[in-house]
Scaffold this active site. Structure first.
Site, mmCIF file in Angstrom:
data_model
loop_
_atom_site.group_PDB
_atom_site.id
_atom_site.type_symbol
_atom_site.label_atom_id
_atom_site.label_comp_id
_atom_site.label_asym_id
_atom_site.label_seq_id
_atom_site.Cartn_x
_atom_site.Cartn_y
_atom_site.Cartn_z
ATOM 1 N N ASN A 79 0.797 -1.221 0.000
ATOM 2 C CA ASN A 79 0.000 0.000 0.000
ATOM 3 C C ASN A 79 0.832 1.274 0.000
ATOM 4 O O ASN A 79 0.308 2.362 0.234
ATOM 5 C CB ASN A 79 -0.946 -0.012 1.209
ATOM 6 C CG ASN A 79 -1.793 -1.268 1.265
ATOM 7 O OD1 ASN A 79 -1.580 -2.126 2.110
ATOM 8 N ND2 ASN A 79 -2.724 -1.414 0.332
ATOM 9 N N ILE A 87 0.925 6.841 -0.524
ATOM 10 C CA ILE A 87 0.243 5.927 0.390
ATOM 11 C C ILE A 87 -1.203 5.715 -0.037
ATOM 12 O O ILE A 87 -1.899 6.666 -0.391
ATOM 13 C CB ILE A 87 0.256 6.500 1.827
ATOM 14 C CG1 ILE A 87 1.686 6.770 2.293
ATOM 15 C CG2 ILE A 87 -0.474 5.571 2.797
ATOM 16 C CD1 ILE A 87 1.780 7.720 3.479
ATOM 17 N N CYS A 88 -1.646 4.463 0.025
ATOM 18 C CA CYS A 88 -3.044 4.144 -0.214
ATOM 19 C C CYS A 88 -3.676 3.809 1.136
ATOM 20 O O CYS A 88 -3.489 2.719 1.674
ATOM 21 C CB CYS A 88 -3.176 2.952 -1.165
ATOM 22 S SG CYS A 88 -4.887 2.493 -1.536
ATOM 23 N N LEU A 89 -4.387 4.773 1.716
ATOM 24 C CA LEU A 89 -5.036 4.591 3.016
ATOM 25 C C LEU A 89 -6.292 5.451 3.047
ATOM 26 O O LEU A 89 -6.225 6.660 2.787
ATOM 27 C CB LEU A 89 -4.083 4.984 4.149
ATOM 28 C CG LEU A 89 -4.593 4.776 5.574
ATOM 29 C CD1 LEU A 89 -4.815 3.291 5.862
ATOM 30 C CD2 LEU A 89 -3.617 5.366 6.595
#
Length: 215
Positions: A79, A87-89
């Site tokens: 991620n 960032i993938c959040l």
């Protein structure tokens, strides 16, 4: 509460909680919108014993709009982009709420290192590695932590083979090198195809690699 007062209050809250092992500080005292945050890698993960630095840009609309965060420290994680640190959040996107603080966002990033979401990746190559061979992934992630997030960061970088850096079996690379191909191109092709190990008897896979190498 103004953005400036909110940020100063959050900085003080971090200072008041040293047990959390989280740091938050301005890049320049004259610019309250640009900060760095740090946290320690979670125990029992490949990121253990690492210290991770996050770049934080606080928008004018904060806390009603999420801060922009990306890793300065190189991280091998599904991620997190292994190239840009993006960032993938969800909480940094559509799930952001004004009750979330910079400290709690950093804690969420720490939790993300502990619990990757490979089916919603930021880095597709790393996610494939995680899903195909967790043990090999862990070994590579641990190597990156040692190289980029430890107190000895950079000391051993010159000795690291590029294939090892991406979890690729060195024997595959050497096999194609013996056929006259350049090592850099072999690693680039294997990474692009998501191949970390290769059975020499798997003619389809071998031919796929050769086709790419010959382009």
């Amino acid at each position: 509460m103004s953005r400036g007062k909110r940020i100063m209050k959050e900085l003080q809250a971090v200072r008041d909680d040293p047990a959390a092992n989280i740091e938050l500080y301005f890049v320049s005292e004259s610019d309250i919108h640009h900060l760095k945050g740090t946290f320690l890698g979670p125990p029992g993960t490949p990121y253990e014993n690492g210290k991770f630095i996050v770049d934080i840009e606080v928008p004018m609309e904060y806390p009603f709009k999420a801060p922009k965060m990306k890793f300065d420290t190189k991280v091998y994680h599904p991620n997190i982009s292994s190239v840009t640190g993006a960032i993938c959040l969800d909480i940094l996107k559509d799930a952001w709420s004004p009750v979330i603080t910079l400290k709690s966002a950093l804690i969420s990033l720490q939790a993300l290192l502990q619990s990757p979401e490979p089916n919603d990746p930021q880095d597709a190559e790393v996610a494939r590695h995680y899903l195909k061979d967790k043990e090999s992934f862990n070994k590579t992630a641990k190597l990156w932590t040692k190289l980029y997030a430890s107190e000895d960061e950079g000391k051993d970088n010159k000795d690291v083979d590029e294939a090892e850096l991406y979890g690729i079996d060195s024997e595959i690379v050497e096999e194609f090198v013996s056929q006259g191909f350049e090592k850099d191109k072999i690693v680039e092709v294997l990474r692009r195809l998501g191949i970390k190990t290769l059975d020499p008897s798997d003619n389809d896979a071998v031919n796929r690699v050769l086709e790419e190498l010959l382009k």
